[in-house]
Write a protein that holds these residues in place. Structure first.
Motif, PDB file in Angstrom:
ATOM      1  N   ALA A  20      46.154  69.218  60.324  1.00  7.03           N
ATOM      2  CA  ALA A  20      46.708  68.799  61.618  1.00  7.03           C
ATOM      3  C   ALA A  20      46.345  69.809  62.702  1.00  7.03           C
ATOM      4  CB  ALA A  20      48.224  68.668  61.507  1.00  7.03           C
ATOM      5  N   ALA A  21      46.439  71.097  62.355  1.00  4.20           N
ATOM      6  CA  ALA A  21      46.133  72.144  63.346  1.00  4.20           C
ATOM      7  C   ALA A  21      44.655  72.105  63.733  1.00  4.20           C
ATOM      8  CB  ALA A  21      46.500  73.518  62.779  1.00  4.20           C
ATOM      9  N   ALA A  27      40.761  68.619  69.340  1.00  4.24           N
ATOM     10  CA  ALA A  27      41.020  67.655  70.407  1.00  4.24           C
ATOM     11  C   ALA A  27      41.385  68.342  71.723  1.00  4.24           C
ATOM     12  CB  ALA A  27      42.132  66.711  69.980  1.00  4.24           C
ATOM     13  N   SER A  28      42.103  69.448  71.640  1.00  4.03           N
ATOM     14  CA  SER A  28      42.602  70.104  72.861  1.00  4.03           C
ATOM     15  C   SER A  28      41.668  71.208  73.355  1.00  4.03           C
ATOM     16  CB  SER A  28      43.977  70.728  72.583  1.00  4.03           C
ATOM     17  OG  SER A  28      43.847  71.757  71.612  1.00  4.03           O
ATOM     18  N   SER A 205      52.735  66.409  65.641  1.00  2.24           N
ATOM     19  CA  SER A 205      53.247  66.169  67.005  1.00  2.24           C
ATOM     20  C   SER A 205      53.748  67.450  67.626  1.00  2.24           C
ATOM     21  CB  SER A 205      54.358  65.130  67.077  1.00  2.24           C
ATOM     22  OG  SER A 205      54.712  64.685  65.864  1.00  2.24           O
ATOM     23  N   VAL A 206      54.335  68.351  66.809  1.00  9.31           N
ATOM     24  CA  VAL A 206      54.781  69.639  67.368  1.00  9.31           C
ATOM     25  C   VAL A 206      53.563  70.433  67.852  1.00  9.31           C
ATOM     26  CG1 VAL A 206      55.920  71.824  66.853  1.00  9.31           C
ATOM     27  CG2 VAL A 206      56.812  69.714  65.870  1.00  9.31           C
ATOM     28  N   LEU A 207      52.496  70.440  67.057  1.00  2.45           N
ATOM     29  CA  LEU A 207      51.290  71.181  67.441  1.00  2.45           C
ATOM     30  C   LEU A 207      50.696  70.621  68.731  1.00  2.45           C
ATOM     31  CD1 LEU A 207      49.882  71.554  63.838  1.00  2.45           C
ATOM     32  CD2 LEU A 207      50.342  73.478  65.384  1.00  2.45           C
ATOM     33  N   ARG A 208      50.688  69.285  68.848  1.00  6.27           N
ATOM     34  CA  ARG A 208      50.164  68.673  70.080  1.00  6.27           C
ATOM     35  C   ARG A 208      50.988  69.107  71.279  1.00  6.27           C
ATOM     36  NH1 ARG A 208      50.128  63.567  67.857  1.00  6.27           N
ATOM     37  NH2 ARG A 208      48.225  63.194  66.724  1.00  6.27           N
ATOM     38  N   ASP A 209      52.306  69.107  71.096  1.00  7.97           N
ATOM     39  CA  ASP A 209      53.187  69.510  72.199  1.00  7.97           C
ATOM     40  C   ASP A 209      52.965  70.989  72.554  1.00  7.97           C
ATOM     41  OD1 ASP A 209      55.265  69.262  74.116  1.00  7.97           O
ATOM     42  OD2 ASP A 209      56.621  70.250  72.708  1.00  7.97           O
ATOM     43  N   LEU A 210      52.784  71.818  71.517  1.00  3.45           N
ATOM     44  CA  LEU A 210      52.635  73.267  71.760  1.00  3.45           C
ATOM     45  C   LEU A 210      51.479  73.574  72.713  1.00  3.45           C
ATOM     46  CD1 LEU A 210      53.310  74.604  68.159  1.00  3.45           C
ATOM     47  CD2 LEU A 210      54.577  75.314  70.212  1.00  3.45           C
ATOM     48  N   VAL A 211      50.395  72.812  72.610  1.00  5.81           N
ATOM     49  CA  VAL A 211      49.221  73.108  73.448  1.00  5.81           C
ATOM     50  C   VAL A 211      49.163  72.236  74.706  1.00  5.81           C
ATOM     51  CG1 VAL A 211      47.877  73.955  71.500  1.00  5.81           C
ATOM     52  CG2 VAL A 211      47.697  71.545  72.140  1.00  5.81           C
ATOM     53  N   SER A 212      50.219  71.442  74.925  1.00  2.65           N
ATOM     54  CA  SER A 212      50.156  70.458  76.010  1.00  2.65           C
ATOM     55  C   SER A 212      50.270  71.049  77.406  1.00  2.65           C
ATOM     56  CB  SER A 212      51.260  69.410  75.813  1.00  2.65           C
ATOM     57  OG  SER A 212      52.528  70.055  75.914  1.00  2.65           O
ATOM     58  N   GLU A 213      50.796  72.272  77.525  1.00  2.00           N
ATOM     59  CA  GLU A 213      50.993  72.836  78.880  1.00  2.00           C
ATOM     60  C   GLU A 213      50.169  74.093  79.105  1.00  2.00           C
ATOM     61  OE1 GLU A 213      55.043  73.013  80.255  1.00  2.00           O
ATOM     62  OE2 GLU A 213      55.655  71.420  78.873  1.00  2.00           O
ATOM     63  N   ILE A 214      49.209  74.345  78.216  1.00  2.00           N
ATOM     64  CA  ILE A 214      48.376  75.561  78.366  1.00  2.00           C
ATOM     65  C   ILE A 214      47.388  75.349  79.513  1.00  2.00           C
ATOM     66  CG2 ILE A 214      46.669  77.044  77.253  1.00  2.00           C
ATOM     67  CD1 ILE A 214      47.976  76.432  74.573  1.00  2.00           C
TER      68      ILE A 214
END
Ligand SMILES: O=C[C@H](O)COP(=O)(O)O
Length: 214
Positions: A20-21, A27-28, A205-214
């Motif tokens: 997942a990571a 993707a990010s 989903s937590v990992l996606r959220d973690l990088v969502s505001e970088i």
């Protein structure tokens, strides 16, 4: 911001989290690494994610039963290691030797500290980064960036006074993109987290959220 996920000894699937990571990192375009148990380093590295050791021993090849040799961690696919985590404290001399062992094996290093004074002392040993984590906030629901922003800001200043090439990460209670953004606002260049991902029902989903505001 570097997102370093320490799986500690949590009852989780390290390969599923690594996959997942890797997917979220691809993707990010953000840097995410996973630090599993030593016995799972190869499996996690094979999943294609940046892989870190949770600890390496301050020893060289030789008669050191039960040690985690830095070269063995590197051969298993690790590119970096934590040292002196709050749950794996070592002496100052062992921190120095552990950094030497990591350097010998080509591993990046994050030396952990409880507070700004320890962060300054850690920086003096020359790791790539210092991670400041107030022990009382580890595993909790509130991020260090909101529960104790001063410890992060003061650690950033203390480390810069010693060696401004040493990065400062923060950890404890980090679990959302807002937490990561708040840590960046305080001057940190990375976050160290564990339970928010390792104990999540849906780590991706937590990992996606973690990088969502970088
Ligand atoms: O290595 C990670 C830190 O100890 C933070 O743990 P936590 O995210 O569960 O608070």
């Amino acid at each position: 911001m570097f997102v370093l996920v320490n799986l500690k000894a949590y009852d989780c699937d390290p390969v599923a989290i690594a996959e997942a990571a890797a997917e979220v990192a691809d993707a990010s375009g953000e840097r995410i690494a996973v630090a599993p148990q030593a016995a799972r380093l190869s499996a996690v590295a094979d999943a294609g994610v940046e892989t870190w050791a949770q600890h390496v021993s301050p020893v060289e090849h030789g008669s050191h039963t039960g040690s985690t040799l830095a070269e063995a961690a590197a051969d298993a696919g690790a590119v970096g290691t934590l040292l002196n985590h709050s749950e794996r404290r070592i002496t100052l001399a062992n921190a120095d030797d552990g950094l030497g062992a990591a350097d010998r094996a080509g591993l990046d290093t994050v030396l952990c500290a409880n507070n700004p004074a320890q962060a300054a002392a850690a920086a003096a040993l020359g790791p790539d980064a210092v991670a400041v984590e107030p022990p009382e906030l580890i595993g909790g629901d509130e991020s260090v960036a909101s529960a104790d922003p001063a410890v992060v800001e003061e650690s950033v200043e203390a480390v810069a006074d010693v060696d401004d090439s040493v990065e400062v990460f923060c950890g404890a209670g980090v679990s959302t993109g807002a937490d990561v953004a708040a840590a960046a606002d305080l001057g940190a260049t990375g976050v160290l987290l564990a339970s928010g991902v390792a104990k999540a029902d849906e780590p991706e989903s937590v990992l996606r959220d973690l990088v969502s505001e970088i």
